[in-house]
Write a protein that holds these residues in place. Structure first.
Motif, PDB file in Angstrom:
ATOM      1  N   GLU A  89      39.427  38.858  39.266  1.00  0.00           N
ATOM      2  CA  GLU A  89      38.692  37.603  39.066  1.00  0.00           C
ATOM      3  C   GLU A  89      39.161  36.911  37.784  1.00  0.00           C
ATOM      4  OE1 GLU A  89      36.121  36.018  41.078  1.00  0.00           O
ATOM      5  OE2 GLU A  89      37.041  34.574  39.724  1.00  0.00           O
ATOM      6  N   LEU A  90      39.724  35.716  37.965  1.00  0.00           N
ATOM      7  CA  LEU A  90      40.246  34.978  36.802  1.00  0.00           C
ATOM      8  C   LEU A  90      39.323  33.842  36.351  1.00  0.00           C
ATOM      9  CD1 LEU A  90      44.049  34.673  37.689  1.00  0.00           C
ATOM     10  CD2 LEU A  90      42.864  36.462  36.403  1.00  0.00           C
TER      11      LEU A  90
ATOM     12  N   ALA B 115      38.019  38.083  31.929  1.00  0.00           N
ATOM     13  CA  ALA B 115      38.566  38.117  33.297  1.00  0.00           C
ATOM     14  C   ALA B 115      39.187  39.466  33.669  1.00  0.00           C
ATOM     15  CB  ALA B 115      39.624  37.023  33.413  1.00  0.00           C
ATOM     16  N   ASN B 116      39.181  39.725  34.985  1.00  0.00           N
ATOM     17  CA  ASN B 116      40.035  40.753  35.590  1.00  0.00           C
ATOM     18  C   ASN B 116      39.981  42.101  34.872  1.00  0.00           C
ATOM     19  OD1 ASN B 116      42.045  41.817  37.230  1.00  0.00           O
ATOM     20  ND2 ASN B 116      43.713  40.982  35.975  1.00  0.00           N
ATOM     21  N   THR B 117      38.821  42.711  34.853  1.00  0.00           N
ATOM     22  CA  THR B 117      38.680  43.965  34.100  1.00  0.00           C
ATOM     23  C   THR B 117      38.288  45.129  35.028  1.00  0.00           C
ATOM     24  OG1 THR B 117      37.821  42.614  32.306  1.00  0.00           O
ATOM     25  CG2 THR B 117      37.609  44.979  32.046  1.00  0.00           C
TER      26      THR B 117
ATOM     27  N   PRO C  24      32.560  37.132  46.980  1.00  0.00           N
ATOM     28  CA  PRO C  24      32.013  38.480  47.156  1.00  0.00           C
ATOM     29  C   PRO C  24      33.111  39.540  47.281  1.00  0.00           C
ATOM     30  CG  PRO C  24      31.030  36.932  48.722  1.00  0.00           C
ATOM     31  CD  PRO C  24      32.109  36.188  48.006  1.00  0.00           C
ATOM     32  N   GLU C  25      34.308  39.128  47.741  1.00  0.00           N
ATOM     33  CA  GLU C  25      35.408  40.111  47.890  1.00  0.00           C
ATOM     34  C   GLU C  25      35.736  40.811  46.581  1.00  0.00           C
ATOM     35  OE1 GLU C  25      36.637  36.557  49.263  1.00  0.00           O
ATOM     36  OE2 GLU C  25      34.865  37.310  50.307  1.00  0.00           O
ATOM     37  N   ARG C  26      35.489  40.111  45.474  1.00  0.00           N
ATOM     38  CA  ARG C  26      35.814  40.721  44.165  1.00  0.00           C
ATOM     39  C   ARG C  26      34.983  41.979  43.917  1.00  0.00           C
ATOM     40  NH1 ARG C  26      40.367  38.571  43.850  1.00  0.00           N
ATOM     41  NH2 ARG C  26      40.362  36.321  43.619  1.00  0.00           N
TER      42      ARG C  26
ATOM     43  N   ALA D 131      26.469  37.872  38.693  1.00  0.00           N
ATOM     44  CA  ALA D 131      26.343  36.408  38.635  1.00  0.00           C
ATOM     45  C   ALA D 131      27.522  35.741  39.312  1.00  0.00           C
ATOM     46  CB  ALA D 131      26.257  35.954  37.176  1.00  0.00           C
ATOM     47  N   GLY D 132      27.361  34.436  39.562  1.00  0.00           N
ATOM     48  CA  GLY D 132      28.420  33.656  40.199  1.00  0.00           C
ATOM     49  C   GLY D 132      28.238  33.650  41.705  1.00  0.00           C
TER      50      GLY D 132
END
Ligand code: B12
Length: 304
Positions: free
Chosen positions: A192-193, A217-219, A243-245, A265-266
């Motif tokens: 996720e960026l 991001a992206n952790t 949601p795929e993240r 969140a998001g």
């Protein structure tokens, strides 16, 4: 064209819409104060919907046979009254905010970096950080994505705008680890960026007394869990756009929720996913959600 962009016009576009030459419009501006443009830092005069309406009223009076000076005065006298219960000052400030939002969009579209920075300087001088983020920056980003999806903005233009805004947000975030308030660790899951909303959330949370440890991001979730175990934060927030993240990460998410109070969140965070993993869900926009967190000094478990 959407309403916000339509509310900020350059002289040529205004002239086309009204069928009045730009020379005449400038003369009416100079002689009668009929038009009240704001200027972009690039020096362009930008006209609002209110300017357009005033000129239309003047045209109607001219058509009835009034002299130019009389028509201008009558058009200005007819300015709509502010709604009851809303002060003139509020209306002017709202107008200023809408105008500035339009100018910001224009400067970013023009890739006018000094111009965009100047509008942001002005906005941040005139309004609270919360207002600027909630009413200008985040809506602008949302709309930018829609324009990108429709092919109206290319990738370079979109990157220019989001990088410039990210720079400003990073500036506002400076020092957010300081203080004695509760600690929040903010992160995006792997892949996720999109971290701009998370930055906005952290900025407002810090203004409410929290300390922020920003992972961004992206952790990998294992590393977020390690950070949580080390720092013992009062809250961890994981934010994602899709949601795929979060897919395939249930075990990690629920482990994290056992280490520290966790909120998802998001648009990628669903109530089912949050509930299944013992996490809370932040459903509002980043600014409102941060404002709704218990302020420093109150029991942070309420944040769930
Ligand atoms: C800027 C941006 C980028 C930048 C991100 C820069 C950065 N550091 O953040 C970059 C260029 C990296 C990028 C890349 C991509 N992007 Co992009 N991006 C955007 C854009 C224009 C703005 C994102 C943003 O900050 N929005 C502001 C937030 C506040 O608005 P929102 O997302 O609607 O969020 C609402 C809620 O979900 C909530 N919320 C959101 N986050 C959070 C966080 C917290 C803590 C809280 C409390 C609330 C909250 O608040 C909002 C209002 O209520 C959006 C457009 C959009 N609609 O948002 C596209 C968008 C998110 N991107 C999109 C896409 C497709 C991509 C790419 C796949 C493009 C590509 N082909 O490479 C990549 C994927 C990158 C990745 N692996 O993550 C799509 C996602 C569609 C989808 N649902 O799958 C969008 C929606 C554009 C679109 N309309 O198609 N992007």
């Amino acid at each position: 064209m959407d309403a916000r962009r339509a509310s900020v016009l350059r002289i040529g576009e205004l002239s086309r819409r009204l069928g009045v030459s730009d020379h005449v419009l400038r003369a009416w501006e100079r002689r009668y104060g009929l038009l009240r443009p704001v200027r972009s830092a690039g020096g362009f005069r930008l006209y609002s919907a209110a300017d357009e309406s005033r000129v239309r009223r003047m045209q109607a009076y001219l058509a009835r046979g009034l002299s130019a000076a009389e028509a201008a005065r009558a058009a200005m006298d007819e300015e709509p009254e502010p709604r009851a219960g809303v002060s003139t000052e509020t209306v002017e400030r709202r107008g200023g905010l809408a105008d500035a939002a339009g100018v910001l969009a224009q400067t970013l579209d023009d890739m006018d970096e000094p111009g965009a920075q100047a509008v942001l300087d002005r906005l941040l001088a005139d309004f609270t950080v919360e207002t600027v983020l909630r009413e200008v920056v985040l809506p602008y980003l949302h709309e930018l994505g829609e324009r990108w999806e429709r092919g109206e903005v290319n990738v370079a233009e979109e990157h220019f705008a989001s990088n410039l805004l990210r720079g400003r947000l990073a500036n506002l975030a400076r020092g957010w680890g300081q203080g004695h308030g509760p600690l929040a660790v903010l992160a995006c899951p792997p892949g996720e960026l999109h971290d701009l909303p998370l930055l906005a959330f952290g900025i407002v949370l810090h203004r409410n007394g929290w300390r922020i440890s920003y992972v961004g991001a992206n952790t990998p979730l294992e590393d977020i869990a390690r950070t949580a175990a080390d720092l013992r934060p009062d809250l961890v927030v994981l934010a994602a756009v899709t949601p795929e993240r979060f897919e395939g990460l249930d075990a990690h998410v629920s482990r994290l929720a056992r280490i520290a109070p966790l909120a998802l969140a998001g648009a990628g965070a669903t109530p089912t996913m949050a509930q299944a993993n013992g996490a809370g869900l932040l459903t509002g926009d980043p600014v409102t959600s941060a404002e709704q967190m218990p302020p420093a000094g109150q029991h942070t478990q309420d944040a769930r």
